[in-house]
Design a protein around this motif. Structure first.
Motif, PDB file in Angstrom:
ATOM      1  N   VAL A  88      -1.588   6.728  -3.759  1.00 22.77           N
ATOM      2  CA  VAL A  88      -0.175   7.576  -4.180  1.00 22.77           C
ATOM      3  C   VAL A  88       0.778   6.712  -4.668  1.00 22.77           C
ATOM      4  CG1 VAL A  88       1.798   9.550  -4.566  1.00 22.77           C
ATOM      5  CG2 VAL A  88      -0.826  10.090  -4.160  1.00 22.77           C
ATOM      6  N   LEU A  89       0.711   5.983  -3.784  1.00 20.31           N
ATOM      7  CA  LEU A  89       2.258   4.551  -3.284  1.00 20.31           C
ATOM      8  C   LEU A  89       1.853   3.722  -4.659  1.00 20.31           C
ATOM      9  CD1 LEU A  89       2.905   4.812  -0.044  1.00 20.31           C
ATOM     10  CD2 LEU A  89       4.209   6.165  -1.797  1.00 20.31           C
ATOM     11  N   ALA A  90       0.309   3.381  -4.414  1.00 19.92           N
ATOM     12  CA  ALA A  90      -0.002   2.828  -5.575  1.00 19.92           C
ATOM     13  C   ALA A  90      -0.019   2.733  -6.986  1.00 19.92           C
ATOM     14  CB  ALA A  90      -1.714   1.749  -5.124  1.00 19.92           C
TER      15      ALA A  90
ATOM     16  N   ARG B 264      12.770 -11.012  -1.903  1.00 19.30           N
ATOM     17  CA  ARG B 264      13.869  -9.775  -2.098  1.00 19.30           C
ATOM     18  C   ARG B 264      14.503  -9.630  -3.111  1.00 19.30           C
ATOM     19  NH1 ARG B 264      15.165 -14.653   1.483  1.00 19.30           N
ATOM     20  NH2 ARG B 264      15.856 -15.370   0.237  1.00 19.30           N
ATOM     21  N   GLU B 265      14.272 -10.397  -4.769  1.00 23.67           N
ATOM     22  CA  GLU B 265      14.397  -9.156  -5.938  1.00 23.67           C
ATOM     23  C   GLU B 265      13.473  -8.559  -5.774  1.00 23.67           C
ATOM     24  OE1 GLU B 265      14.511 -11.052  -9.653  1.00 23.67           O
ATOM     25  OE2 GLU B 265      15.176 -13.200  -8.994  1.00 23.67           O
ATOM     26  N   LEU B 266      12.562  -8.593  -5.738  1.00 23.37           N
ATOM     27  CA  LEU B 266      11.289  -7.749  -6.411  1.00 23.37           C
ATOM     28  C   LEU B 266      12.036  -6.285  -5.664  1.00 23.37           C
ATOM     29  CD1 LEU B 266       8.840  -7.144  -6.939  1.00 23.37           C
ATOM     30  CD2 LEU B 266       7.100  -7.234  -5.721  1.00 23.37           C
ATOM     31  N   ILE B 267      11.938  -6.466  -4.161  1.00 25.60           N
ATOM     32  CA  ILE B 267      12.215  -5.153  -3.375  1.00 25.60           C
ATOM     33  C   ILE B 267      13.688  -4.334  -3.637  1.00 25.60           C
ATOM     34  CG2 ILE B 267      12.867  -4.798  -1.366  1.00 25.60           C
ATOM     35  CD1 ILE B 267      10.943  -6.900  -0.429  1.00 25.60           C
ATOM     36  N   ASN B 268      14.565  -5.428  -3.776  1.00 30.03           N
ATOM     37  CA  ASN B 268      15.352  -4.778  -4.955  1.00 30.03           C
ATOM     38  C   ASN B 268      15.389  -4.646  -6.252  1.00 30.03           C
ATOM     39  OD1 ASN B 268      18.963  -4.565  -4.553  1.00 30.03           O
ATOM     40  ND2 ASN B 268      18.453  -6.177  -6.732  1.00 30.03           N
ATOM     41  N   TYR B 269      14.621  -4.782  -7.336  1.00 24.50           N
ATOM     42  CA  TYR B 269      14.124  -3.810  -8.859  1.00 24.50           C
ATOM     43  C   TYR B 269      13.018  -2.650  -8.375  1.00 24.50           C
ATOM     44  CZ  TYR B 269      11.192  -2.627 -11.946  1.00 24.50           C
ATOM     45  OH  TYR B 269      10.600  -2.726 -13.379  1.00 24.50           O
TER      46      TYR B 269
ATOM     47  N   ALA C 187      14.123  -1.047  -5.176  1.00 21.37           N
ATOM     48  CA  ALA C 187      14.424  -0.175  -4.885  1.00 21.37           C
ATOM     49  C   ALA C 187      15.727   0.370  -5.724  1.00 21.37           C
ATOM     50  CB  ALA C 187      15.754  -0.436  -3.582  1.00 21.37           C
ATOM     51  N   ASN C 188      16.417   0.141  -6.755  1.00 16.79           N
ATOM     52  CA  ASN C 188      16.952   0.589  -7.489  1.00 16.79           C
ATOM     53  C   ASN C 188      16.165   1.241  -8.846  1.00 16.79           C
ATOM     54  OD1 ASN C 188      19.331  -0.660  -7.319  1.00 16.79           O
ATOM     55  ND2 ASN C 188      18.691  -2.703  -7.819  1.00 16.79           N
ATOM     56  N   LYS C 189      14.686   0.760  -8.722  1.00 10.99           N
ATOM     57  CA  LYS C 189      14.036   1.419  -9.995  1.00 10.99           C
ATOM     58  C   LYS C 189      13.375   3.043  -9.498  1.00 10.99           C
ATOM     59  CE  LYS C 189      11.492   0.870 -14.478  1.00 10.99           C
ATOM     60  NZ  LYS C 189      12.800   0.689 -15.571  1.00 10.99           N
ATOM     61  N   ILE C 190      12.710   3.147  -8.488  1.00  4.19           N
ATOM     62  CA  ILE C 190      12.085   3.846  -8.434  1.00  4.19           C
ATOM     63  C   ILE C 190      13.129   4.751  -7.184  1.00  4.19           C
ATOM     64  CG2 ILE C 190      10.442   5.134  -6.486  1.00  4.19           C
ATOM     65  CD1 ILE C 190       8.891   2.113  -7.379  1.00  4.19           C
ATOM     66  N   LYS C 191      13.321   5.936  -7.481  1.00  7.15           N
ATOM     67  CA  LYS C 191      14.282   6.960  -7.164  1.00  7.15           C
ATOM     68  C   LYS C 191      13.344   8.076  -6.285  1.00  7.15           C
ATOM     69  CE  LYS C 191      17.505   5.419  -9.550  1.00  7.15           C
ATOM     70  NZ  LYS C 191      18.122   4.024  -8.758  1.00  7.15           N
TER      71      LYS C 191
ATOM     72  N   GLN D 133      12.570   0.718   3.094  1.00  7.35           N
ATOM     73  CA  GLN D 133      11.594   2.174   2.746  1.00  7.35           C
ATOM     74  C   GLN D 133      11.118   1.351   1.927  1.00  7.35           C
ATOM     75  OE1 GLN D 133      13.404   5.509   1.338  1.00  7.35           O
ATOM     76  NE2 GLN D 133      11.365   6.236   1.267  1.00  7.35           N
ATOM     77  N   VAL D 134      11.253   0.497   1.151  1.00  3.55           N
ATOM     78  CA  VAL D 134      10.278  -0.012  -0.015  1.00  3.55           C
ATOM     79  C   VAL D 134       9.442  -1.033   0.460  1.00  3.55           C
ATOM     80  CG1 VAL D 134      10.349  -1.874  -2.232  1.00  3.55           C
ATOM     81  CG2 VAL D 134      11.855   0.101  -2.167  1.00  3.55           C
ATOM     82  N   ARG D 135       9.800  -1.875   1.138  1.00  2.00           N
ATOM     83  CA  ARG D 135       8.984  -2.565   2.266  1.00  2.00           C
ATOM     84  C   ARG D 135       7.772  -1.911   2.592  1.00  2.00           C
ATOM     85  NH1 ARG D 135      14.000  -4.896   3.052  1.00  2.00           N
ATOM     86  NH2 ARG D 135      14.349  -7.522   2.872  1.00  2.00           N
ATOM     87  N   ASN D 136       8.101  -0.812   3.821  1.00  3.26           N
ATOM     88  CA  ASN D 136       7.240   0.094   4.360  1.00  3.26           C
ATOM     89  C   ASN D 136       6.016   0.321   2.981  1.00  3.26           C
ATOM     90  OD1 ASN D 136       8.190  -0.474   6.871  1.00  3.26           O
ATOM     91  ND2 ASN D 136       9.438   0.990   6.500  1.00  3.26           N
ATOM     92  N   GLU D 137       6.780   0.830   2.046  1.00  7.52           N
ATOM     93  CA  GLU D 137       5.460   1.468   0.839  1.00  7.52           C
ATOM     94  C   GLU D 137       5.166   0.226   0.837  1.00  7.52           C
ATOM     95  OE1 GLU D 137       8.449   4.202  -1.982  1.00  7.52           O
ATOM     96  OE2 GLU D 137       7.772   6.085  -0.080  1.00  7.52           O
TER      97      GLU D 137
END
Length: 97
Positions: free
Chosen positions: A37-39, A86-91, A93-97, A5-9
């Motif tokens: 809005v996503l940006a 990958r680290e950015l995507i993980n960041y 994924a954990n930061k945005i709920k 979902q993070v990648r798509n956004e």
């Protein structure tokens, strides 16, 4: 949030920034688009990230540079850039709920 979902956004965010002037002009008549809005959501989240992730996000998604161009600019290998992504995507994924 799932990594996919993070990648798509982030694809939407990249497209928005690559066409920002046109997208903002269109929003005057058509209203604010989902991409803007996503940006805003991702820009707000990246402000608290480590500097290397902040820089990577800016290069890839705001300035619309390729991974190869960023690797050259930062004097990193392309594989290292992929690890940072990958680290950015993980960041996110954990930061945005």
């Amino acid at each position: 949030m799932l990594d996919e979902q993070v990648r798509n956004e982030l694809r939407e965010v990249r497209y928005y920034f690559s066409r920002k002037a046109n997208m903002d002009a269109l929003s005057i008549n058509a209203g604010v688009c989902r991409s803007k809005v996503l940006a805003e959501k991702y820009v707000n989240a990246i402000r608290q990230a480590p500097a290397r992730l902040y820089d990577l996000f800016g290069c890839l998604y705001i300035q619309n540079k390729t991974q190869e161009a960023v690797a050259t600019e930062l004097c990193y290998s392309e594989e290292h850039i992929r690890r940072l992504i990958r680290e950015l995507i993980n960041y996110f994924a954990n930061k945005i709920k």
